[in-house]
Design an enzyme around this catalytic site. Structure first.
Site, PDB file in Angstrom:
ATOM      1  N   TYR A 141       0.804  -1.230   0.000  1.00 37.92           N
ATOM      2  CA  TYR A 141       0.000   0.000   0.000  1.00 37.92           C
ATOM      3  C   TYR A 141       0.835   1.279   0.000  1.00 37.92           C
ATOM      4  CZ  TYR A 141      -4.445  -2.414   0.760  1.00 37.92           C
ATOM      5  OH  TYR A 141      -5.566  -3.194   0.611  1.00 37.92           O
ATOM      6  N   LYS A 198       3.219 -15.216   3.666  1.00 38.34           N
ATOM      7  CA  LYS A 198       3.393 -16.063   2.489  1.00 38.34           C
ATOM      8  C   LYS A 198       4.904 -16.241   2.316  1.00 38.34           C
ATOM      9  CE  LYS A 198       2.051 -18.336  -1.097  1.00 38.34           C
ATOM     10  NZ  LYS A 198       1.452 -19.672  -0.975  1.00 38.34           N
ATOM     11  N   ASP A 231      -2.747 -18.630   2.230  1.00 34.68           N
ATOM     12  CA  ASP A 231      -3.667 -19.461   1.429  1.00 34.68           C
ATOM     13  C   ASP A 231      -4.313 -20.537   2.306  1.00 34.68           C
ATOM     14  OD1 ASP A 231      -1.102 -20.526   1.626  1.00 34.68           O
ATOM     15  OD2 ASP A 231      -0.981 -21.217  -0.447  1.00 34.68           O
ATOM     16  N   ASP A 255      -6.441  -7.069   4.482  1.00 38.61           N
ATOM     17  CA  ASP A 255      -7.585  -6.550   3.728  1.00 38.61           C
ATOM     18  C   ASP A 255      -8.428  -7.708   3.201  1.00 38.61           C
ATOM     19  OD1 ASP A 255      -9.197  -4.663   2.307  1.00 38.61           O
ATOM     20  OD2 ASP A 255      -8.136  -5.239   0.481  1.00 38.61           O
ATOM     21  N   ASP A 259     -12.425  -9.314   4.483  1.00 38.76           N
ATOM     22  CA  ASP A 259     -13.646  -9.403   3.665  1.00 38.76           C
ATOM     23  C   ASP A 259     -14.191 -10.833   3.726  1.00 38.76           C
ATOM     24  OD1 ASP A 259     -13.615  -6.715   2.757  1.00 38.76           O
ATOM     25  OD2 ASP A 259     -14.299  -7.328   0.768  1.00 38.76           O
TER      26      ASP A 259
HETATM   27  C1  IPM Z   1     -10.566  -1.397   3.272  1.00 44.27           C
HETATM   28  C2  IPM Z   1     -10.585  -1.004   1.818  1.00 44.27           C
HETATM   29  C3  IPM Z   1      -9.371  -0.178   1.450  1.00 44.27           C
HETATM   30  C4  IPM Z   1      -8.146  -1.028   1.693  1.00 44.27           C
HETATM   31  C5  IPM Z   1      -9.388   0.376   0.015  1.00 44.27           C
HETATM   32  C6  IPM Z   1     -10.607   1.247  -0.227  1.00 44.27           C
HETATM   33  C7  IPM Z   1      -8.151   1.137  -0.333  1.00 44.27           C
HETATM   34  O1  IPM Z   1     -10.702  -2.129   1.004  1.00 44.27           O
HETATM   35  O2  IPM Z   1     -10.537  -0.507   4.133  1.00 44.27           O
HETATM   36  O3  IPM Z   1     -10.635  -2.586   3.578  1.00 44.27           O
HETATM   37  O4  IPM Z   1      -7.730  -1.802   0.815  1.00 44.27           O
HETATM   38  O5  IPM Z   1      -7.586  -0.927   2.780  1.00 44.27           O
HETATM   39 MN    MN Z   2     -11.077  -3.951   2.116  1.00 40.12          MN
END
Ligand code: IPM
Ligand code: MN
Ligand code: NAD
Length: 366
Positions: A141, A198, A231, A255, A259
């Site tokens: 990032y 990884k 993984d 990240d 999710d």
């Molecule tokens: C999150 C989002 C951000 C990230 C994006 C919008 C840059 O996906 O906060 O999880 O990757 O950190």
């Molecule tokens: Mn995210």
């Protein structure tokens, strides 16, 4: 809209709804926050795609210094707008806060409130209560790299993965301290820290993470330290989430894992997070994005943002208030006072108002 620094009592909170459903869920989080009766002063900031498109501003001059100097915490919605395909404003505002305010620990709790929310069969709330501690200021990032011979058949794109000893050490230490200092929802102690990387493929970064993890874990002999490749971790999170307690990992893996983990909690609409640097002004935001496809329809789930406001209150030493919010959300889940994404039929506002009313009742009884 700019803000007026406040001098009155209470914690000072900067509120940045941002884009898309951020503008719908944050008002609900704020009314719930107000319903707790916590002594807070709110100041609104209009940093967003609308502002960027109107006058070209992403972050006003001294914006981050103001947040860090004049506020105790920042409550954020989401950034991202199809009218800004470069995503430049989101990058400058959101990643700007994380990087420039040095909010190195992205704390993302993964907690199941009710088994009806989990797509995995047989998984109950006691089986899903772990936390991902995501490194938040380094990795891929940092925007280091470049493009060479763009648009030709010989194009080269380099995106560097930057890992510093200082950065790796502080996030791993944060994870161990978090493990020591925080209990699970059922009141039992946390006891295990798992580092996920990884290192079988990314050997340079992997060697640093592995070495530092060994060194720091030696200082916490009372806690169990474990390792998994990212993984394998993804498979295990789906197969048997019971085995996880505290997971520490880099920016990108954190990240993605969060999710995936959000899906086990009922979806992105349920997941909360804090971007923290102990002792500094920290920033709190739901895990989800601006969800353009559902914006303006009053269907976005406000619970991720509401639970985020509870995280922020706990961080600001308003623990009883945070507990009241969490209890109200739990009750809403049990009574199915929910938005469509989690099986209910309430709108964003109606679900938020239900929680606010419940919190108001429990606050006046307290
Ligand atoms: C999150 C989002 C951000 C990230 C994006 C919008 C840059 O996906 O906060 O999880 O990757 O950190
Ligand atoms: Mn995210
Ligand atoms: P997203 O989180 O916005 O949406 C992913 C999916 O989840 C969509 O189907 C969406 O409708 C659903 N969803 C998300 N939040 C929800 C909620 N509260 N209630 C109900 N459903 C919800 O991710 P995306 O679609 O990948 O990204 C959209 C934009 O948001 C992009 O510009 C992206 O860069 C941005 N984004 C911002 C942040 C942030 O500001 N922290 C985080 C993730 C994505």
């Amino acid at each position: 809209m700019w803000y007026v620094p406040c001098v009155s009592s209470g914690k000072r909170i900067a509120v940045i709804p941002g884009d898309g459903i951020g503008k719908e869920v944050i008002p609900q989080a704020v009314s719930v926050l107000k319903a707790t009766g916590a002594q807070v002063q709110l100041s609104y900031f209009d940093w967003s795609a609308d502002r960027f498109l109107a006058d070209g501003t992403t972050v006003p001059r001294d914006g981050f210094a103001s947040l860090a100097g004049d506020f105790d915490a920042v409550l954020v919605g989401a950034f991202g707008d199809p009218r800004v395909p470069s995503n430049v404003h989101a990058k400058e505002i959101l990643l700007g806060m994380r990087f420039k305010m040095d909010l190195y620990a992205n704390v993302r709790p993964v907690r199941l409130l009710d088994s009806s929310l989990c797509p995995l069969k047989g998984v109950e709330p006691k089986d899903l209560d772990f936390v991902v501690i995501r490194e938040n200021t380094e990795g891929v990032y940092v925007d280091s790299g470049g493009i060479f011979k763009q648009g030709t058949a010989d194009e080269v794109a380099i995106q560097e993965d930057v890992n510093t000893h200082k950065g790796v050490e502080r996030i791993i230490r944060f994870a161990f301290e978090y493990c020591l200092q925080n209990k699970k929802a059922d009141g039992t102690s946390r006891s295990r820290v798992l580092m996920c990387d990884k290192s079988n493929a990314m050997t340079y970064a992997g060697s640093l993470w592995q070495r530092v993890f060994r060194e720091v874990s030696a200082e916490y002999p009372q806690l169990k330290s474990e390792h998994m490749y990212v993984d394998a971790l993804c498979t295990q999170i789906v197969r048997d989430p019971r085995q996880f307690d505290v997971i520490v990992t880099n920016n990108m893996f954190g990240d993605i894992i969060t999710d995936l983990a959000a899906a086990l909690q009922g979806g992105l609409g349920m997941a909360a997070s804090g971007n923290i640097h102990p002792g500094k002004t920290s920033m709190f935001e739901p895990v989800h994005g601006s969800a353009p496809a559902i914006t303006g329809k009053n269907i976005a789930n406000p619970f991720g943002a509401i639970l985020t406001s509870a995280m922020m209150l706990a961080h600001l030493d308003f623990s009883p208030e945070a507990v009241r919010i969490e209890a109200a959300v739990l009750e809403a889940v049990r009574q199915k006072k929910l938005t469509q994404d989690v099986g209910g039929n309430l709108g964003t506002r109606e679900a938020g108002e239900w929680i606010a009313e419940r919190v108001r009742e429990s606050s006046s009884a307290a």
